[in-house]
Design a protein around this motif. Structure first.
Motif, PDB file in Angstrom:
ATOM      1  N   THR A  75      12.698  11.336  39.649  1.00  0.00           N
ATOM      2  CA  THR A  75      12.703  12.683  39.085  1.00  0.00           C
ATOM      3  C   THR A  75      14.063  13.134  38.555  1.00  0.00           C
ATOM      4  O   THR A  75      14.159  14.234  38.002  1.00  0.00           O
ATOM      5  N   THR A  76      15.114  12.330  38.693  1.00  0.00           N
ATOM      6  CA  THR A  76      16.431  12.751  38.205  1.00  0.00           C
ATOM      7  C   THR A  76      16.419  12.897  36.682  1.00  0.00           C
ATOM      8  O   THR A  76      15.857  12.067  35.975  1.00  0.00           O
ATOM      9  N   SER A  77      17.080  13.941  36.189  1.00  0.00           N
ATOM     10  CA  SER A  77      16.985  14.317  34.777  1.00  0.00           C
ATOM     11  C   SER A  77      17.435  13.220  33.829  1.00  0.00           C
ATOM     12  O   SER A  77      16.774  12.950  32.816  1.00  0.00           O
ATOM     13  N   THR A  78      18.577  12.587  34.126  1.00  0.00           N
ATOM     14  CA  THR A  78      19.076  11.551  33.218  1.00  0.00           C
ATOM     15  C   THR A  78      18.087  10.395  33.116  1.00  0.00           C
ATOM     16  O   THR A  78      17.824   9.877  32.026  1.00  0.00           O
ATOM     17  N   ASP A  79      17.518   9.992  34.234  1.00  0.00           N
ATOM     18  CA  ASP A  79      16.590   8.860  34.227  1.00  0.00           C
ATOM     19  C   ASP A  79      15.314   9.174  33.464  1.00  0.00           C
ATOM     20  O   ASP A  79      14.862   8.358  32.650  1.00  0.00           O
ATOM     21  N   VAL A  80      14.711  10.330  33.731  1.00  0.00           N
ATOM     22  CA  VAL A  80      13.443  10.651  33.065  1.00  0.00           C
ATOM     23  C   VAL A  80      13.644  10.887  31.577  1.00  0.00           C
ATOM     24  O   VAL A  80      12.695  10.769  30.794  1.00  0.00           O
ATOM     25  N   ASN A  81      14.884  11.193  31.183  1.00  0.00           N
ATOM     26  CA  ASN A  81      15.191  11.376  29.757  1.00  0.00           C
ATOM     27  C   ASN A  81      15.854  10.144  29.142  1.00  0.00           C
ATOM     28  O   ASN A  81      16.375  10.202  28.022  1.00  0.00           O
ATOM     29  N   LYS A  82      15.836   9.026  29.890  1.00  0.00           N
ATOM     30  CA  LYS A  82      16.351   7.732  29.413  1.00  0.00           C
ATOM     31  C   LYS A  82      17.834   7.802  29.048  1.00  0.00           C
ATOM     32  O   LYS A  82      18.283   7.196  28.070  1.00  0.00           O
ATOM     33  N   LYS A  83      18.592   8.556  29.853  1.00  0.00           N
ATOM     34  CA  LYS A  83      20.033   8.674  29.638  1.00  0.00           C
ATOM     35  C   LYS A  83      20.782   7.996  30.790  1.00  0.00           C
ATOM     36  O   LYS A  83      20.297   7.925  31.918  1.00  0.00           O
ATOM     37  N   LEU A  84      21.987   7.516  30.480  1.00  0.00           N
ATOM     38  CA  LEU A  84      22.818   6.847  31.483  1.00  0.00           C
ATOM     39  C   LEU A  84      23.751   7.855  32.134  1.00  0.00           C
ATOM     40  O   LEU A  84      24.708   8.320  31.516  1.00  0.00           O
ATOM     41  N   GLY A  85      23.482   8.206  33.386  1.00  0.00           N
ATOM     42  CA  GLY A  85      24.358   9.108  34.111  1.00  0.00           C
ATOM     43  C   GLY A  85      25.702   8.461  34.394  1.00  0.00           C
ATOM     44  O   GLY A  85      25.781   7.249  34.621  1.00  0.00           O
ATOM     45  N   ILE A  86      26.758   9.250  34.398  1.00  0.00           N
ATOM     46  CA  ILE A  86      28.093   8.700  34.646  1.00  0.00           C
ATOM     47  C   ILE A  86      28.187   8.149  36.066  1.00  0.00           C
ATOM     48  O   ILE A  86      28.905   7.179  36.331  1.00  0.00           O
ATOM     49  N   ASP A  87      27.436   8.734  36.993  1.00  0.00           N
ATOM     50  CA  ASP A  87      27.437   8.228  38.370  1.00  0.00           C
ATOM     51  C   ASP A  87      26.655   6.921  38.488  1.00  0.00           C
ATOM     52  O   ASP A  87      26.963   6.084  39.341  1.00  0.00           O
ATOM     53  N   VAL A  88      25.666   6.719  37.620  1.00  0.00           N
ATOM     54  CA  VAL A  88      24.940   5.450  37.602  1.00  0.00           C
ATOM     55  C   VAL A  88      25.855   4.342  37.098  1.00  0.00           C
ATOM     56  O   VAL A  88      25.903   3.243  37.659  1.00  0.00           O
ATOM     57  N   LEU A  89      26.598   4.632  36.026  1.00  0.00           N
ATOM     58  CA  LEU A  89      27.565   3.662  35.506  1.00  0.00           C
ATOM     59  C   LEU A  89      28.559   3.275  36.599  1.00  0.00           C
ATOM     60  O   LEU A  89      28.859   2.085  36.792  1.00  0.00           O
ATOM     61  N   ALA A  90      29.058   4.266  37.326  1.00  0.00           N
ATOM     62  CA  ALA A  90      30.031   4.007  38.390  1.00  0.00           C
ATOM     63  C   ALA A  90      29.420   3.140  39.487  1.00  0.00           C
ATOM     64  O   ALA A  90      30.047   2.185  39.962  1.00  0.00           O
ATOM     65  N   LYS A  91      28.205   3.453  39.895  1.00  0.00           N
ATOM     66  CA  LYS A  91      27.565   2.681  40.956  1.00  0.00           C
ATOM     67  C   LYS A  91      27.301   1.254  40.511  1.00  0.00           C
ATOM     68  O   LYS A  91      27.574   0.304  41.250  1.00  0.00           O
ATOM     69  N   ASP A  92      26.752   1.088  39.316  1.00  0.00           N
ATOM     70  CA  ASP A  92      26.399  -0.248  38.830  1.00  0.00           C
ATOM     71  C   ASP A  92      27.614  -1.155  38.695  1.00  0.00           C
ATOM     72  O   ASP A  92      27.510  -2.376  38.863  1.00  0.00           O
ATOM     73  N   LEU A  93      28.766  -0.569  38.363  1.00  0.00           N
ATOM     74  CA  LEU A  93      29.980  -1.364  38.143  1.00  0.00           C
ATOM     75  C   LEU A  93      30.933  -1.320  39.340  1.00  0.00           C
ATOM     76  O   LEU A  93      32.056  -1.789  39.242  1.00  0.00           O
ATOM     77  N   TYR A  94      30.484  -0.746  40.448  1.00  0.00           N
ATOM     78  CA  TYR A  94      31.289  -0.672  41.686  1.00  0.00           C
ATOM     79  C   TYR A  94      32.634  -0.001  41.426  1.00  0.00           C
ATOM     80  O   TYR A  94      33.702  -0.533  41.703  1.00  0.00           O
ATOM     81  N   LEU A  95      32.525   1.223  40.887  1.00  0.00           N
ATOM     82  CA  LEU A  95      33.699   2.043  40.614  1.00  0.00           C
ATOM     83  C   LEU A  95      33.632   3.296  41.476  1.00  0.00           C
ATOM     84  O   LEU A  95      32.566   3.891  41.627  1.00  0.00           O
ATOM     85  N   SER A  96      34.758   3.699  42.039  1.00  0.00           N
ATOM     86  CA  SER A  96      34.796   4.959  42.785  1.00  0.00           C
ATOM     87  C   SER A  96      35.040   6.105  41.808  1.00  0.00           C
ATOM     88  O   SER A  96      35.583   5.904  40.717  1.00  0.00           O
ATOM     89  N   ILE A  97      34.639   7.316  42.199  1.00  0.00           N
ATOM     90  CA  ILE A  97      34.823   8.503  41.363  1.00  0.00           C
ATOM     91  C   ILE A  97      35.751   9.460  42.091  1.00  0.00           C
ATOM     92  O   ILE A  97      35.483   9.844  43.231  1.00  0.00           O
ATOM     93  N   ASP A  98      36.836   9.842  41.435  1.00  0.00           N
ATOM     94  CA  ASP A  98      37.849  10.656  42.131  1.00  0.00           C
ATOM     95  C   ASP A  98      37.429  12.112  42.291  1.00  0.00           C
ATOM     96  O   ASP A  98      37.780  12.771  43.261  1.00  0.00           O
ATOM     97  N   ASN A  99      36.678  12.628  41.340  1.00  0.00           N
ATOM     98  CA  ASN A  99      36.307  14.043  41.386  1.00  0.00           C
ATOM     99  C   ASN A  99      34.800  14.171  41.208  1.00  0.00           C
ATOM    100  O   ASN A  99      34.298  14.399  40.103  1.00  0.00           O
ATOM    101  N   THR A 100      34.069  14.021  42.296  1.00  0.00           N
ATOM    102  CA  THR A 100      32.606  13.980  42.211  1.00  0.00           C
ATOM    103  C   THR A 100      31.991  15.313  41.782  1.00  0.00           C
ATOM    104  O   THR A 100      30.851  15.350  41.318  1.00  0.00           O
TER     105      THR A 100
END
Length: 337
Positions: free
Chosen positions: A118-143
């Motif tokens: 049900t997440t908005s980016t997924d149902v609208n076929k968009k790549l969330g910035i947090d998905v990119l971070a998770k998939d590439l094993y990147l930490s996010i400094d300012n969540t």
């Protein structure tokens, strides 16, 4: 990923056993434990001990059980909900950073169910910035900025990624070229950016993605050729859906320091290799590391690839790929916190 499956009914328990059997054969699942009933007692423990909880029960029971425990999308585990008949697999909590969306899709495929996202980016076929971070094993400094960026992505606004030209970011470009979700990005280069960081911006919003250290642990039979070790490495990284250019280090035990195949692989991929002292391997303790009596009888240590990867990834690192054998080669992958 460490997963707990909890059920409340006899039918749900049967489904849980079947699902565990399937998940245990997945090298990206480090462990999978079963729990039955005692929901009120179990959930406060599972919520902090596992990366993901699969709840085979009515959604009302699940919601009442986790509601008092929910804190943040950054720290909450993935939670997915399955009905007793195994018809629907619902991503209920931590869809992106926790990996619930991806896990829901995987589980649905294993039990022939329908995934519910049900997440908005997924149902609208968009790549969330947090998905990119998770998939590439990147930490996010300012969540706290994630919401602003994902809203901009939904509106098709351009997101700027700035990287240092001295680092190899092929893994980022490969990912953006292959991902099926949409994102409008521009790539810029600046020597002012740290080599292990990606600066992300639009308008007056900024956040920094930083590489978590990925270490591939390698064990192999004496004299194993480079091509066979490389085949095992490629299969493992394909399972993780990451490019070898994202790997920061190869690791093995010091007894392998003259192993020609490993040294050639390091040179071939331009990835440094470190060999861990036997004493460190003997002293290393982790409940996630599998133990081989055969290896212990020969070298006095219980394993090579898993402890080597974890030690070189650093304190509090975790396995993301458990020891997997490929014709005389063993591969494990660890990532820093």
């Amino acid at each position: 990923m460490k997963i707990a499956i909890i059920s409340v009914s006899k039918k749900g328990r049967e489904l849980a056993f079947d699902l565990k059997d399937k998940l245990d054969s997945d090298s990206t699942i480090i462990k999978c434990d079963l729990y039955h009933k005692n929901v009120k007692k179990c959930f406060p423990i599972l919520f902090y001990e596992y990366d993901a909880i699969i709840a085979v029960m009515a959604s009302g029971i699940l919601i009442r059980s986790v509601a008092p425990l929910v804190e943040s999308k950054v720290t909450d585990p993935a939670v997915i909900n399955i009905d007793d008949n195994g018809q629907f697999v619902i991503s209920a909590l931590s869809g992106h950073l926790g990996g619930a969306n991806e896990l829901a899709g995987k589980v649905a495929g294993l039990i022939d169910a329908t995934p519910v996202i049900t997440t908005s980016t997924d149902v609208n076929k968009k790549l969330g910035i947090d998905v990119l971070a998770k998939d590439l094993y990147l930490s996010i400094d300012n969540t706290k900025e994630i919401l602003h960026f994902n809203k901009a992505i939904l509106e098709c606004r351009e997101i700027s990624l700035t990287v240092n030209p001295d680092n190899n970011f092929d893994y980022l470009f490969d990912y953006l070229n292959k991902v099926t979700l949409e994102i409008n990005v521009s790539i810029e280069y600046s020597p002012k950016v740290n080599t292990d960081e990606i600066h992300v911006s639009f308008d007056d919003h900024e956040l920094t993605l930083k590489e978590r250290k990925i270490v591939v642990g390698i064990g192999c039979r004496r004299g194993k050729e480079c091509r066979f070790i490389y085949d095992g490495l490629k299969k493992s990284l394909n399972d993780l859906k990451i490019s070898h250019s994202r790997v920061n280090l190869l690791a093995s035990a010091e007894i392998k320091k003259d192993e020609k195949g490993i040294l050639e692989l390091s040179e071939k991929l331009n990835i440094p290799v470190e060999f861990v002292e036997i004493d460190k391997l003997k002293l290393f303790e982790s409940s996630d590391v599998s133990k081989s009596e055969f290896v212990y009888s020969k070298f006095g240590i219980y394993g090579v690839c898993e402890p080597s990867a974890l030690i070189m990834a650093g304190f509090d690192s975790e396995l993301i790929y458990k020891k997997t054998s490929y014709d005389g080669v063993t591969i494990a992958v660890a990532v820093s916190k």
